[in-house]
Motif scaffolding. Sequence first.
Motif, PDB file in Angstrom:
ATOM      1  N   VAL A 213      30.022  54.215  38.775  1.00 13.79           N
ATOM      2  CA  VAL A 213      29.188  53.830  37.637  1.00 13.79           C
ATOM      3  C   VAL A 213      29.408  52.382  37.243  1.00 13.79           C
ATOM      4  O   VAL A 213      28.478  51.628  36.985  1.00 13.79           O
ATOM      5  CB  VAL A 213      29.466  54.757  36.428  1.00 13.79           C
ATOM      6  CG1 VAL A 213      28.555  54.390  35.260  1.00 13.79           C
ATOM      7  CG2 VAL A 213      29.262  56.211  36.818  1.00 13.79           C
ATOM      8  N   ALA A 214      30.683  51.975  37.168  1.00 14.32           N
ATOM      9  CA  ALA A 214      31.093  50.623  36.770  1.00 14.32           C
ATOM     10  C   ALA A 214      30.763  50.356  35.305  1.00 14.32           C
ATOM     11  O   ALA A 214      30.701  51.272  34.500  1.00 14.32           O
ATOM     12  CB  ALA A 214      30.502  49.573  37.695  1.00 14.32           C
ATOM     13  N   GLY A 215      30.542  49.073  34.950  1.00 10.40           N
ATOM     14  CA  GLY A 215      30.339  48.735  33.552  1.00 10.40           C
ATOM     15  C   GLY A 215      31.566  49.097  32.737  1.00 10.40           C
ATOM     16  O   GLY A 215      32.705  48.957  33.191  1.00 10.40           O
ATOM     17  N   GLU A 216      31.367  49.607  31.536  1.00  8.38           N
ATOM     18  CA  GLU A 216      32.488  49.952  30.659  1.00  8.38           C
ATOM     19  C   GLU A 216      33.273  51.161  31.163  1.00  8.38           C
ATOM     20  O   GLU A 216      34.425  51.374  30.760  1.00  8.38           O
ATOM     21  CB  GLU A 216      31.985  50.239  29.245  1.00  8.38           C
ATOM     22  CG  GLU A 216      31.084  51.444  29.130  1.00  8.38           C
ATOM     23  CD  GLU A 216      30.687  51.753  27.691  1.00  8.38           C
ATOM     24  OE1 GLU A 216      30.050  52.791  27.478  1.00  8.38           O
ATOM     25  OE2 GLU A 216      31.020  50.954  26.803  1.00  8.38           O
ATOM     26  N   ILE A 217      32.685  51.939  32.068  1.00  6.79           N
ATOM     27  CA  ILE A 217      33.381  53.107  32.609  1.00  6.79           C
ATOM     28  C   ILE A 217      34.612  52.676  33.406  1.00  6.79           C
ATOM     29  O   ILE A 217      35.631  53.369  33.434  1.00  6.79           O
ATOM     30  CB  ILE A 217      32.442  53.956  33.492  1.00  6.79           C
ATOM     31  CG1 ILE A 217      31.251  54.451  32.668  1.00  6.79           C
ATOM     32  CG2 ILE A 217      33.177  55.129  34.117  1.00  6.79           C
ATOM     33  CD1 ILE A 217      31.645  55.251  31.439  1.00  6.79           C
ATOM     34  N   THR A 218      34.551  51.508  34.012  1.00  6.87           N
ATOM     35  CA  THR A 218      35.695  51.012  34.779  1.00  6.87           C
ATOM     36  C   THR A 218      36.897  50.771  33.879  1.00  6.87           C
ATOM     37  O   THR A 218      38.009  51.226  34.160  1.00  6.87           O
ATOM     38  CB  THR A 218      35.326  49.725  35.524  1.00  6.87           C
ATOM     39  OG1 THR A 218      34.258  49.996  36.448  1.00  6.87           O
ATOM     40  CG2 THR A 218      36.521  49.175  36.299  1.00  6.87           C
ATOM     41  N   THR A 230      45.354  55.471  41.362  1.00  5.01           N
ATOM     42  CA  THR A 230      44.394  54.702  42.151  1.00  5.01           C
ATOM     43  C   THR A 230      42.998  54.809  41.543  1.00  5.01           C
ATOM     44  O   THR A 230      42.501  55.918  41.319  1.00  5.01           O
ATOM     45  CB  THR A 230      44.335  55.216  43.607  1.00  5.01           C
ATOM     46  OG1 THR A 230      45.637  55.124  44.192  1.00  5.01           O
ATOM     47  CG2 THR A 230      43.351  54.403  44.434  1.00  5.01           C
ATOM     48  N   LEU A 231      42.404  53.667  41.279  1.00  6.56           N
ATOM     49  CA  LEU A 231      41.008  53.615  40.831  1.00  6.56           C
ATOM     50  C   LEU A 231      40.161  53.160  42.010  1.00  6.56           C
ATOM     51  O   LEU A 231      40.331  52.040  42.504  1.00  6.56           O
ATOM     52  CB  LEU A 231      40.841  52.653  39.654  1.00  6.56           C
ATOM     53  CG  LEU A 231      39.397  52.379  39.196  1.00  6.56           C
ATOM     54  CD1 LEU A 231      38.721  53.659  38.726  1.00  6.56           C
ATOM     55  CD2 LEU A 231      39.371  51.321  38.097  1.00  6.56           C
ATOM     56  N   VAL A 232      39.279  54.028  42.464  1.00 13.43           N
ATOM     57  CA  VAL A 232      38.414  53.721  43.608  1.00 13.43           C
ATOM     58  C   VAL A 232      37.038  53.339  43.074  1.00 13.43           C
ATOM     59  O   VAL A 232      36.312  54.171  42.543  1.00 13.43           O
ATOM     60  CB  VAL A 232      38.302  54.927  44.561  1.00 13.43           C
ATOM     61  CG1 VAL A 232      37.402  54.573  45.753  1.00 13.43           C
ATOM     62  CG2 VAL A 232      39.675  55.364  45.035  1.00 13.43           C
ATOM     63  N   GLN A 233      36.682  52.080  43.237  1.00 15.00           N
ATOM     64  CA  GLN A 233      35.405  51.555  42.768  1.00 15.00           C
ATOM     65  C   GLN A 233      34.452  51.448  43.956  1.00 15.00           C
ATOM     66  O   GLN A 233      34.729  50.728  44.920  1.00 15.00           O
ATOM     67  CB  GLN A 233      35.609  50.171  42.148  1.00 15.00           C
ATOM     68  CG  GLN A 233      34.368  49.526  41.584  1.00 15.00           C
ATOM     69  CD  GLN A 233      34.034  50.076  40.209  1.00 15.00           C
ATOM     70  OE1 GLN A 233      34.895  50.135  39.346  1.00 15.00           O
ATOM     71  NE2 GLN A 233      32.794  50.457  40.028  1.00 15.00           N
ATOM     72  N   GLY A 239      24.308  49.521  36.666  1.00 17.44           N
ATOM     73  CA  GLY A 239      23.654  48.217  36.788  1.00 17.44           C
ATOM     74  C   GLY A 239      24.528  47.073  36.306  1.00 17.44           C
ATOM     75  O   GLY A 239      24.114  45.914  36.332  1.00 17.44           O
ATOM     76  N   LYS A 240      25.759  47.397  35.909  1.00 12.64           N
ATOM     77  CA  LYS A 240      26.674  46.373  35.404  1.00 12.64           C
ATOM     78  C   LYS A 240      27.929  46.334  36.261  1.00 12.64           C
ATOM     79  O   LYS A 240      28.323  47.337  36.856  1.00 12.64           O
ATOM     80  CB  LYS A 240      27.054  46.677  33.946  1.00 12.64           C
ATOM     81  CG  LYS A 240      25.861  46.732  32.999  1.00 12.64           C
ATOM     82  CD  LYS A 240      26.296  47.138  31.607  1.00 12.64           C
ATOM     83  CE  LYS A 240      25.111  47.254  30.657  1.00 12.64           C
ATOM     84  NZ  LYS A 240      25.524  47.705  29.305  1.00 12.64           N
ATOM     85  N   ALA A 241      28.556  45.180  36.285  1.00 13.99           N
ATOM     86  CA  ALA A 241      29.801  45.044  37.024  1.00 13.99           C
ATOM     87  C   ALA A 241      30.944  45.666  36.238  1.00 13.99           C
ATOM     88  O   ALA A 241      30.967  45.616  35.007  1.00 13.99           O
ATOM     89  CB  ALA A 241      30.103  43.571  37.289  1.00 13.99           C
ATOM     90  N   GLY A 242      31.886  46.271  36.943  1.00 19.13           N
ATOM     91  CA  GLY A 242      33.072  46.801  36.287  1.00 19.13           C
ATOM     92  C   GLY A 242      34.004  45.661  35.913  1.00 19.13           C
ATOM     93  O   GLY A 242      34.276  44.774  36.731  1.00 19.13           O
ATOM     94  N   ILE A 243      34.463  45.653  34.691  1.00 29.96           N
ATOM     95  CA  ILE A 243      35.314  44.565  34.210  1.00 29.96           C
ATOM     96  C   ILE A 243      36.754  45.050  34.064  1.00 29.96           C
ATOM     97  O   ILE A 243      37.022  46.058  33.407  1.00 29.96           O
ATOM     98  CB  ILE A 243      34.811  44.020  32.858  1.00 29.96           C
ATOM     99  CG1 ILE A 243      33.397  43.446  33.037  1.00 29.96           C
ATOM    100  CG2 ILE A 243      35.757  42.961  32.307  1.00 29.96           C
ATOM    101  CD1 ILE A 243      32.759  43.015  31.740  1.00 29.96           C
ATOM    102  N   ILE A 244      37.663  44.346  34.703  1.00 27.45           N
ATOM    103  CA  ILE A 244      39.086  44.635  34.581  1.00 27.45           C
ATOM    104  C   ILE A 244      39.760  43.411  33.987  1.00 27.45           C
ATOM    105  O   ILE A 244      39.728  42.326  34.567  1.00 27.45           O
ATOM    106  CB  ILE A 244      39.706  44.970  35.954  1.00 27.45           C
ATOM    107  CG1 ILE A 244      39.028  46.210  36.538  1.00 27.45           C
ATOM    108  CG2 ILE A 244      41.202  45.180  35.833  1.00 27.45           C
ATOM    109  CD1 ILE A 244      39.478  46.553  37.931  1.00 27.45           C
TER     110      ILE A 244
END
Length: 260
Positions: A213-218, A230-233, A239-244
């Motif tokens: 899903v990415a976005g805020e879910i990340t 382990t976080l597998v992206q 539609g959004k990039a995952g932010i870490i």
Amino acid sequence: MKAIIQYHFGDADVLSFTETKVPEIKENEVLIKTAYTSVNYADIKKRRGAKGSSNFPLVLGLDVAGTIEEAGDNSSFSVGDRVIAFPTGGSYAEFVNASEQLVFKIPDELTVEQAATMPTVSILSYILLHEIGQVKKMDTIVIHSAAGGVGSMLLQLAKLLGVEKVIATVGSMQKEEYVESLGADVVCTYDTFIEEVLNHSNDLGANVIFDSVAGEITSKSLDCLALYGTLVQFGNSSGKAGIIKTRMFIVAVEILKGLA
């Protein structure tokens, strides 16, 4: 032959069922008569123009299952062979061409219909589960978008592996019954999954989280990921990039120092 073609980006109404030419095969290619193809979320993104520019007219479709219609003289395939493949120009058509390197014979014990489930979601799910996530039976895992193509296959493969705790997230609890029927131990929404994960793991967090899903879910996933988890992206259906944020790693390092 008949094919589903689009001439510009847009919603489903840009797709046109029309007549077009049967593709000609090049060296080391085969022509396949389509029996089944799949609709992946990547197709929807491409149709809308969310995967960059494309050459029109465009035929969507990542994979195909069918029979060899034509092959070269020195080909390892013969006319009539049942195969799955990743075609070169889309698969929403009666005939498609594919590089022989991306064509695979269907075992006798499988029907073409069964094999049609394999090319994209099943192979990807297997790799995610066994090679990238390296999931173990005693793990607590989270599968985001568990009602989707890859998510639903990941869920089934995880239960076949014998994973003890599979927590599945969905966009709406209307999908709960379906996801439970696939074997999910816990079903929750994106709004509540952090609390659910911590509750069902004695506050230890999930060992592996699969995030398409990415976005805020990340960033939310990192809030309930176990130590050494382990976080597998592998996608961004939001539609959004995952932010870490780097502070998350600083905190992790400090925790590890305290345990040393």
